[in-house]
Enzyme design. Structure first.
Site, PDB file in Angstrom:
ATOM      1  N   TRP A  31       0.820  -1.214   0.000  1.00 34.39           N
ATOM      2  CA  TRP A  31       0.000   0.000   0.000  1.00 34.39           C
ATOM      3  C   TRP A  31       0.851   1.260   0.000  1.00 34.39           C
ATOM      4  O   TRP A  31       0.470   2.278  -0.596  1.00 34.39           O
ATOM      5  CB  TRP A  31      -1.008  -0.021   1.156  1.00 34.39           C
ATOM      6  CG  TRP A  31      -2.049  -1.059   0.867  1.00 34.39           C
ATOM      7  CD1 TRP A  31      -2.162  -2.300   1.433  1.00 34.39           C
ATOM      8  CD2 TRP A  31      -3.066  -0.973  -0.140  1.00 34.39           C
ATOM      9  NE1 TRP A  31      -3.195  -2.988   0.839  1.00 34.39           N
ATOM     10  CE2 TRP A  31      -3.770  -2.209  -0.128  1.00 34.39           C
ATOM     11  CE3 TRP A  31      -3.453   0.005  -1.061  1.00 34.39           C
ATOM     12  CZ2 TRP A  31      -4.840  -2.468  -0.990  1.00 34.39           C
ATOM     13  CZ3 TRP A  31      -4.514  -0.257  -1.914  1.00 34.39           C
ATOM     14  CH2 TRP A  31      -5.196  -1.481  -1.870  1.00 34.39           C
TER      15      TRP A  31
ATOM     16  N   ASP B  78      -1.644   6.747   6.057  1.00 37.01           N
ATOM     17  CA  ASP B  78      -2.713   5.837   5.644  1.00 37.01           C
ATOM     18  C   ASP B  78      -2.932   4.844   6.784  1.00 37.01           C
ATOM     19  O   ASP B  78      -2.125   3.950   7.000  1.00 37.01           O
ATOM     20  CB  ASP B  78      -2.284   5.103   4.363  1.00 37.01           C
ATOM     21  CG  ASP B  78      -3.319   4.083   3.908  1.00 37.01           C
ATOM     22  OD1 ASP B  78      -4.350   3.893   4.588  1.00 37.01           O
ATOM     23  OD2 ASP B  78      -3.090   3.450   2.848  1.00 37.01           O
TER      24      ASP B  78
ATOM     25  N   LYS C 259     -12.398  -1.848   7.058  1.00 39.78           N
ATOM     26  CA  LYS C 259     -11.629  -2.781   7.866  1.00 39.78           C
ATOM     27  C   LYS C 259     -12.034  -2.648   9.340  1.00 39.78           C
ATOM     28  O   LYS C 259     -12.559  -3.588   9.924  1.00 39.78           O
ATOM     29  CB  LYS C 259     -10.137  -2.547   7.659  1.00 39.78           C
ATOM     30  CG  LYS C 259      -9.684  -3.031   6.271  1.00 39.78           C
ATOM     31  CD  LYS C 259      -8.748  -2.099   5.612  1.00 39.78           C
ATOM     32  CE  LYS C 259      -8.467  -2.376   4.149  1.00 39.78           C
ATOM     33  NZ  LYS C 259      -8.526  -3.703   3.616  1.00 39.78           N
TER      34      LYS C 259
END
Lengths: 356, 356
Positions: free
Chosen positions: A102, A168, A192
């Site tokens: 990511w 993030d 999530k």
């Protein structure tokens, strides 16, 4: 109803109590005769829902004044472009710490709008020591991913930074207490640890608003959303409602201090079982092992299919690793009960006895 | 449960049968033990849901081959920037027909990326005759809004066009049969006639894909979403699931031909009641009156509050007009039953008797 434990990395399991409460009022919210899904986003009812959600989130994270909370759409991918378009000019440099999949997607998109400098690059097993990071002078901001959902690498610390720190936190936000004042901007997809997919959370310091490049699409300008209290256009109302229920669920359970204790308990139990087996292996060094996403491999990958089939027969679902790395992955977010991790550990041991 | 009829312009009422079915399987979809909200978007279960939703929508609208269906985020606002970024270069001209509020928001954003030519401008009471439109030579595309949600102006025809025809159908898609082959691109936010907010539908002809400007953010490139079958990033899974249930509900009821008949019946009943009253007035000329959004005014606006209170007491909700125009608005999308419109007409007549 089959009793299952769902280890999906996201969209992921939501708290059982939240789901039952939402089901009970699915077609009639608080006697209104309407589903939350059917309400005007500018009506009295939804105004109450989004206002409470924001207030509860502020309380949970201790968000200081001087920070805006934005409920947005588009996921982390949308942020990967919004960040450079709002926080840089084309000649600016962004410092990145690359700790996995990511991190690299964020880097790739940022390169299209500004200069990128890699302050540190991990090898998948952990995070380079902060003292060794090569920071550039006058970077627009420092970006990192606090928990790599695929690689299972999690930051056990918040980096020091003289420039705005941008993070993030898609897959570990709300899993532990957080000092928001250390950050310029925090973002995360909801699917999530917060709620349903289609909702993105942004917490941004006021001084970072209002600097979007002139060519930035209106919907990608943080200031537009901040000035309209997340109602510039129709927001994902039902996802915000579910997130609000999750925030109340967390507060009812003692907030993020209590949640961290439970997450440590769950993760320790799982990693100890894996380490003690002599059969499973984890790619990440101990200090950097994620409490949220636990990737592991079997001693013989030819047993992978049998492992997944056996797990499913016990109601242990979505344990297959990400297609880019293979192996297994157990995601154990806030909503995964301790009993679910115990059931997984029992299975891990039983599988070694029968196949090891 | 209070029995109510919800006339919200969006997020709007959803079919009762859909809501009850979704409630029943809210925590356990088809025996999986999981909510649709908790499923990986790449798993077997959700793959089935999104595949069926797309197939059902193709069947409903008769979408020809050579068109992609995209399930996206960000609403029509997102499209207002995506369209010029994908379909023009800065020197290109876009022809617009301006029939109201939403036309003008699309125009405003388009001006930031290309030249805009107004082929026709309505005055709020209808649509200029197509023969009088001033088309530019070699426009990149012609854009119009088929139904102005606030003004209540609806196109009773599809414009002729030699250049790609692009249409914002947010508030009347699926309300009548449609010849998709006449269009280059059709888009709409879901929260009126399709499903929950946070989902945007795009139907795009294949030859319009792959032309995004180099500076376009990845998430704003149609080709990225088309190549990934709407799974480039995590889509709004639960909203797609509800939309899929709505598509099946429409197919079960005879599809768009049957739906159009019912929409004509509902709209005729309401407009006739308003016209016959001598008390209420509609700003739109008959041929252009929307079947979906019916704005109207009372003879004396000092009665507005009493009107809304009386309506609420009968369970007739969200009738207040848009803040930019005032007055009243009844949105009567597919999911509004005929009984709801009858109840509204009864109230309209009763209110005149007591207050007229």
């Amino acid at each position: 109803m089959t009793q299952v434990y769902n280890f999906s990395s996201g969209p992921a399991v939501l708290p059982r109590e939240v789901m039952l409460a939402a089901q009970a009022e699915f077609t009639d919210w608080h006697g209104s005769g309407m589903s939350v899904m059917e309400m005007s986003h500018r009506g009295r009812e939804f105004t109450q829902i989004i206002t409470e959600a924001e207030a509860d989130l502020r309380k949970l994270l201790g968000v200081p004044s001087g920070y805006k909370i934005l409920f947005m759409q588009g996921g982390a991918h949308f942020q990967f472009a919004m960040l450079p378009l709002n926080l840089t000019q084309p000649d600016d440099t962004i410092d990145f710490v690359d700790t996995g999949h990511w991190s690299r997607i964020a880097i790739k998109e940022a390169r299209r709008y500004a200069k990128v400098h890699l302050a540190a690059v991990g090898d998948g097993s952990g995070i380079p020591a902060e003292a060794d990071w090569q920071r550039s002078k006058g970077a627009a901001y420092l970006h990192y991913c606090s928990n790599e959902t695929i690689g299972g690498v999690e930051f056990p610390f918040i980096p020091q930074s003289d420039v705005p720190l941008v993070c993030d936190m898609s897959s570990n936000i709300l899993s532990r207490p957080l000092d928001v004042s250390r950050f310029g901007l925090i973002y995360g997809g909801a699917q999530k640890n917060i709620g349903p997919s289609g909702l993105t959370l942004v917490i941004v310091r006021d001084d970072l608003l209002g600097h979007a490049r002139s060519e930035t699409p209106t919907m990608l300008d943080y200031q537009i959303h901040a000035a309209a209290d997340s109602l510039y256009n129709t927001p994902p109302t039902y996802a915000i409602y579910i997130a609000g229920l999750v925030f109340k669920w967390l507060l009812d359970r003692g907030g993020l201090v209590a949640m961290e204790q439970q997450n440590i308990e769950k993760a320790s139990m799982l990693y100890e079982t894996l380490d003690a087996s002599g059969f499973y292996s984890c790619p990440v060094e101990r200090p950097y092992r994620s409490r949220m996403n636990v990737p592991f491999r079997l001693a013989d990958e030819r047993l992978d299919d049998a492992f997944l089939e056996g797990a499913k027969a016990r109601g242990l679902l979505q344990l297959k690793g990400h297609r880019s790395v293979g192996g297994m992955r157990a995601s154990i977010y806030n909503a995964m009960p301790v009993e679910g991790v115990k059931a997984l550990c029992d299975y891990l041991r039983d599988f070694v006895r029968t196949h090891g």
